[in-house]
Design a protein around this motif. Structure first.
Motif, PDB file in Angstrom:
ATOM      1  N   PRO A   1      68.838  68.123   5.901  1.00 54.13           N
ATOM      2  CA  PRO A   1      70.243  68.071   6.329  1.00 54.13           C
ATOM      3  C   PRO A   1      70.697  69.348   7.039  1.00 54.13           C
ATOM      4  O   PRO A   1      71.505  69.288   7.966  1.00 54.13           O
ATOM      5  CB  PRO A   1      71.005  67.876   5.015  1.00 54.13           C
ATOM      6  CG  PRO A   1      70.019  67.239   4.096  1.00 54.13           C
ATOM      7  CD  PRO A   1      68.703  67.847   4.455  1.00 54.13           C
TER       8      PRO A   1
ATOM      9  N   SER B   1      72.185  75.039  -0.022  1.00 50.09           N
ATOM     10  CA  SER B   1      71.366  73.938  -0.544  1.00 50.09           C
ATOM     11  C   SER B   1      70.522  74.373  -1.737  1.00 50.09           C
ATOM     12  O   SER B   1      70.178  73.544  -2.590  1.00 50.09           O
ATOM     13  CB  SER B   1      70.466  73.380   0.561  1.00 50.09           C
ATOM     14  OG  SER B   1      69.597  74.375   1.055  1.00 50.09           O
TER      15      SER B   1
ATOM     16  N   ASN C   1      67.165  59.861  -1.066  1.00 56.65           N
ATOM     17  CA  ASN C   1      68.630  60.015  -1.057  1.00 56.65           C
ATOM     18  C   ASN C   1      69.180  59.990   0.358  1.00 56.65           C
ATOM     19  O   ASN C   1      70.145  60.686   0.689  1.00 56.65           O
ATOM     20  CB  ASN C   1      69.036  61.303  -1.764  1.00 56.65           C
ATOM     21  CG  ASN C   1      68.484  62.538  -1.066  1.00 56.65           C
ATOM     22  OD1 ASN C   1      67.516  62.446  -0.285  1.00 56.65           O
ATOM     23  ND2 ASN C   1      69.070  63.693  -1.338  1.00 56.65           N
ATOM     24  N   PHE C   2      68.557  59.182   1.211  1.00 58.38           N
ATOM     25  CA  PHE C   2      68.988  59.077   2.609  1.00 58.38           C
ATOM     26  C   PHE C   2      70.443  58.620   2.686  1.00 58.38           C
ATOM     27  O   PHE C   2      70.814  57.603   2.108  1.00 58.38           O
ATOM     28  CB  PHE C   2      68.101  58.086   3.365  1.00 58.38           C
ATOM     29  CG  PHE C   2      68.343  58.041   4.849  1.00 58.38           C
ATOM     30  CD1 PHE C   2      67.717  58.946   5.688  1.00 58.38           C
ATOM     31  CD2 PHE C   2      69.195  57.106   5.409  1.00 58.38           C
ATOM     32  CE1 PHE C   2      67.929  58.921   7.054  1.00 58.38           C
ATOM     33  CE2 PHE C   2      69.424  57.062   6.769  1.00 58.38           C
ATOM     34  CZ  PHE C   2      68.785  57.978   7.595  1.00 58.38           C
TER      35      PHE C   2
ATOM     36  N   MET D   1      68.178  71.738  -3.747  1.00 61.81           N
ATOM     37  CA  MET D   1      67.517  71.003  -2.673  1.00 61.81           C
ATOM     38  C   MET D   1      66.389  71.787  -2.001  1.00 61.81           C
ATOM     39  O   MET D   1      65.750  71.288  -1.081  1.00 61.81           O
ATOM     40  CB  MET D   1      68.558  70.600  -1.615  1.00 61.81           C
ATOM     41  CG  MET D   1      69.624  69.658  -2.137  1.00 61.81           C
ATOM     42  SD  MET D   1      70.939  69.346  -0.925  1.00 61.81           S
ATOM     43  CE  MET D   1      70.031  68.491   0.356  1.00 61.81           C
TER      44      MET D   1
ATOM     45  N   GLY E   1      69.249  63.256   5.579  1.00 59.66           N
ATOM     46  CA  GLY E   1      68.284  63.619   4.543  1.00 59.66           C
ATOM     47  C   GLY E   1      66.850  63.451   4.957  1.00 59.66           C
ATOM     48  O   GLY E   1      65.935  63.745   4.172  1.00 59.66           O
TER      49      GLY E   1
ATOM     50  N   SER F   1      63.552  59.384   3.045  1.00 57.43           N
ATOM     51  CA  SER F   1      63.886  60.107   1.818  1.00 57.43           C
ATOM     52  C   SER F   1      64.629  59.192   0.840  1.00 57.43           C
ATOM     53  O   SER F   1      65.325  58.258   1.245  1.00 57.43           O
ATOM     54  CB  SER F   1      64.747  61.337   2.139  1.00 57.43           C
ATOM     55  OG  SER F   1      65.974  60.943   2.711  1.00 57.43           O
TER      56      SER F   1
ATOM     57  N   ASN G   1      74.038  65.230   1.279  1.00 53.52           N
ATOM     58  CA  ASN G   1      73.322  65.524   2.518  1.00 53.52           C
ATOM     59  C   ASN G   1      74.279  65.631   3.701  1.00 53.52           C
ATOM     60  O   ASN G   1      74.192  66.553   4.514  1.00 53.52           O
ATOM     61  CB  ASN G   1      72.294  64.427   2.813  1.00 53.52           C
ATOM     62  CG  ASN G   1      71.132  64.443   1.846  1.00 53.52           C
ATOM     63  OD1 ASN G   1      70.871  65.446   1.191  1.00 53.52           O
ATOM     64  ND2 ASN G   1      70.436  63.324   1.752  1.00 53.52           N
TER      65      ASN G   1
END
Length: 435
Positions: free
Chosen positions: A335, A197, A153-154, A202, A147, A151, A159
């Motif tokens: 990603p 995505s 939402n790593f 995203m 990600g 980030s 992702n």
């Protein structure tokens, strides 16, 4: 494979996308670190992309004086990021561009002399360097797969699913298709991943909406350059390191293209980079070097035509002049890029190993060169702060895994293979005389 205009354009776009993220991140990091305004940062990014195109054309369109004539893409060197920030912080941004201009002149003047040391880059060195380049790039790919570093939402499952989905699609296309479709598998993977995505919410079009349509060229946008000895020496060291990196890329691409290159070719390649340095200093861009990202793409696609890179260079120049269009490439989520990067960077490692297959592994010296250089390259990449307290000039060589590993390979080859061989020859001659 016969390349039509459409196929050539598609392959060129693939090369642009392969290096675009890397080319964009340097001006963003440097500009943000030096506290540039939004307008200044926009100019910095646009002129950098434009100059990537110009520098690439200088390298591909060969003549008697400059240009190596291989399908090589040039982009701003990551080696210069830390030094530029340090110079800009201590001396001001004008000193940064004074130092870039001086280092460009150095490269032009000493290109011929530097090409004569190509004999110190046998397969054990170049193979190690290419392998190190690929290995040190893999963490960048993995960070994007998760990600993007920093980030929120790593490491999120979405992702990872997207990244591995893109990678799987590329592998399947490479396995079950032939010809043109197979050669643009990376581009198809990026396009399919971006579409997927977008359904996941995203894709952010804000960068496209905010970007202007036209960006003009303005020499000395940040004011007249200033020339200070310490920054100049620092950037000359960066230039030397950059030439070492580029040499590995030149040799790797020449090998892929099955073309012999000699001292004159290397000198022309270095001069093209020197001119790119000077233009970068003139228009307030960056030092430029051969990009290893695109080596894996050439190997993966199997297309080695120069005209593909020429079109890619023209596209980069146009993207730099039209930020609104250039902004579209920035909407590709991290990603998606990461999934494609694993394939491309992994191919760089694979090709480095292929180059090492020519090495005499019965020689303990060669084994030690590979072991130490690759180990140092990986170690510095894993622990980049281990040399943090060294003087700034030394940190240029030690803070980057590619640079540290490449330097180690060169020095160890000189120590273990070049000098001992001469010593052995003298011993043999002495023994022959005595007998």
């Amino acid at each position: 494979m016969r390349l039509t205009a459409g196929k050539t354009a598609s392959l060129a776009i693939q090369h642009v996308l392969a290096m675009y993220a890397g080319a964009m991140i340097v001006p963003l990091i440097v500009g943000s670190s030096l506290g540039l305004s939004g307008q200044q940062l926009t100019y910095l990014v646009s002129i950098d992309i434009f100059m990537c195109g110009v520098a690439t054309l200088l390298q591909v369109l060969t003549n008697r004086f400059f240009g190596i004539g291989l399908p090589i893409v040039l982009g701003c060197t990551f080696t210069a990021v830390g030094p530029m920030i340090a110079i800009g912080t201590d001396y001001g941004i004008s000193a940064v561009y004074g130092a870039i201009l001086a280092s460009g002149l150095f490269v032009l003047l000493f290109a011929g002399a530097f090409s004569k040391i190509a004999q110190f880059f046998p397969p054990v060195v170049t193979g190690s360097v290419v392998t190190i380049i690929g290995i040190t790039l893999i963490p960048v790919a993995m960070g994007n797969m998760a990600g993007g570093e920093g980030s929120k939402n790593f490491g999120a499952v979405s992702n990872l699913a997207l990244a591995f989905g893109v990678l799987l699609l590329i592998i399947l296309l490479f396995r079950f298709t032939k010809g043109f479709i197979r050669s643009i598998s990376i581009l198809i993977g990026l396009a399919a991943g971006t579409v997927a995505s977008s359904f996941m919410g995203m894709v952010n079009f804000q960068a496209v909406n905010e970007a202007s349509w036209i960006s003009g060229l303005q020499p000395f946008y940040f004011g007249a350059p200033s020339f200070e000895w310490a920054p100049i020496v620092t950037m000359i060291l960066v230039a030397i390191v950059s030439m070492i990196e580029s040499t590995g890329v030149y040799i790797a691409v020449a090998d892929i293209c099955e073309k012999e290159i000699g001292e004159k070719d290397l000198a022309k390649g270095y001069r093209a980079e020197g001119i790119a340095y000077l233009l970068g200093g003139l228009f307030n861009a960056f030092p430029y070097t051969a990009y290893s990202q695109n080596v894996g793409l050439i190997q993966l696609s199997g297309v080695k035509k120069r005209k593909v890179i020429i079109v890619a260079g023209i596209m980069l120049a146009l993207l730099g002049l039209v930020p609104k269009i250039a902004a579209f490439t920035t909407i590709i989520p991290s990603p998606v890029l990461g999934g494609a990067m694993v394939a491309m960077f992994g191919m760089v490692i694979a090709y480095g190993i292929k180059m090492l297959s020519r090495v005499d592994f019965s020689s303990q010296e060669n084994l030690l060169i590979i072991a130490c250089s690759v180990g140092i390259g990986m170690g510095v990449t894993a622990v980049p702060d281990m040399f943090l307290k060294l003087p700034e000039a030394l940190k240029i060589v030690t803070s980057n895994g590619i640079v540290a590993g490449s330097t180690a390979a060169i020095l160890l080859n000189l120590l273990l293979n070049v000098r001992p061989r001469k010593s052995k020859e003298r011993k043999f001659e002495a023994s022959a005389l005595n007998n």
